[in-house]
Design a protein around this motif. Structure first.
Motif, PDB file in Angstrom:
ATOM      1  N   LEU A  28      23.005 -27.613 -18.862  1.00  0.00           N
ATOM      2  CA  LEU A  28      21.783 -27.006 -18.335  1.00  0.00           C
ATOM      3  C   LEU A  28      21.927 -26.579 -16.871  1.00  0.00           C
ATOM      4  O   LEU A  28      21.487 -25.510 -16.479  1.00  0.00           O
TER       5      LEU A  28
ATOM      6  N   ARG B 173      21.367 -25.705 -13.181  1.00  0.00           N
ATOM      7  CA  ARG B 173      20.183 -25.380 -12.378  1.00  0.00           C
ATOM      8  C   ARG B 173      19.199 -24.530 -13.190  1.00  0.00           C
ATOM      9  O   ARG B 173      19.143 -23.307 -13.074  1.00  0.00           O
ATOM     10  N   THR B 174      18.424 -25.195 -14.019  1.00  0.00           N
ATOM     11  CA  THR B 174      17.407 -24.517 -14.823  1.00  0.00           C
ATOM     12  C   THR B 174      16.103 -25.305 -14.735  1.00  0.00           C
ATOM     13  O   THR B 174      16.076 -26.447 -14.271  1.00  0.00           O
ATOM     14  N   GLN B 175      15.033 -24.699 -15.205  1.00  0.00           N
ATOM     15  CA  GLN B 175      13.749 -25.403 -15.234  1.00  0.00           C
ATOM     16  C   GLN B 175      13.803 -26.602 -16.174  1.00  0.00           C
ATOM     17  O   GLN B 175      13.232 -27.659 -15.880  1.00  0.00           O
ATOM     18  N   GLU B 176      14.512 -26.454 -17.290  1.00  0.00           N
ATOM     19  CA  GLU B 176      14.642 -27.563 -18.226  1.00  0.00           C
ATOM     20  C   GLU B 176      15.408 -28.719 -17.593  1.00  0.00           C
ATOM     21  O   GLU B 176      15.076 -29.894 -17.809  1.00  0.00           O
TER      22      GLU B 176
END
Length: 220
Positions: free
Chosen positions: A187, A189-192
């Protein structure tokens, strides 16, 4: 002095309840918004079946289990009604944990993946097995038919110790599971990723405050 301990214990318990709400909200946002939702029967999408695992293990097994610990310690007079609520909340946690384990085995079978090869799976199976044994022991020793008062008193420190140890083991298992899931999906650097990391951090704080609530309650 006792009054001061009581106020601090109450404040700690209230904060733990707020953490319960925050963690449950993050898990629901994560699974429903980012991970396609949940289902127990989905031949076309085993991911939805797998999603039941973190949902039930975090909210059902850990959070409800933590509430069961706190509700018993937050009432100075141990009335039978409090013991019944303590017992029922732990039963909900146990059932949620069992269904969560079944869901992950079911989803991996449908996806053709191997089982029980990671530290997370070993810790998880240990936690649910120990929790089940602890529940059976507590039911027959303290609820029905119940041991003699002297036996209950001598067993109580061990019952408390094992309960907290299993709770902390469950939290550690969840943390390893979140890391494993994060790395598997890459994942970064993602919002999730932010949701998952925040959930892990708040779970750690929940464990700290549940433990503090138990320690402080013993001092008044």
């Amino acid at each position: 002095m006792a009054r001061g301990f009581q106020v601090r214990a109450t404040s700690v318990t209230i904060f733990a309840h707020l953490l319960f709400i925050a963690i449950a909200t993050l898990v629901l946002v994560w699974l429903l918004h980012f991970r396609e939702g949940v289902a127990f029967f989905s031949s076309s999408n085993p991911v939805k079946i797998f999603n039941l695992h973190p949902l039930l293990m975090v909210i059902g097994f850990i959070l409800v289990g933590g509430e069961a610990i706190m509700i018993y310690k937050s009432v100075p007079e141990k009335r039978r009604s409090v013991k019944v609520v303590h017992l029922l909340l732990h039963l909900i946690a146990l059932v949620a944990g069992i269904i969560g384990i079944i869901a992950v085995f079911k989803s991996k079978k449908e996806a053709g993946l191997a089982d029980m090869y990671t530290l997370h799976s070993w810790l998880g199976m240990s936690a649910i097995s120990l929790f089940g044994l602890q529940y059976i022991f507590g039911f027959f020793a303290y609820f029905f038919p119940g041991a003699e008062m002297s036996a209950r008193a001598s067993l109580l420190p061990w019952h408390r110790f094992m309960g907290m140890a299993i709770f902390l083991l469950a939290v550690a298992t969840a943390e390893t599971g979140l890391v494993e899931y994060f790395q598997f999906l890459q994942l970064f650097r993602t919002q999730e990723a932010l949701i998952i990391n925040s959930t892990g951090l708040l779970l750690f704080l929940f464990a700290v405050f549940v433990t503090l609530s138990v320690i402080l309650q013993r001092n008044y």
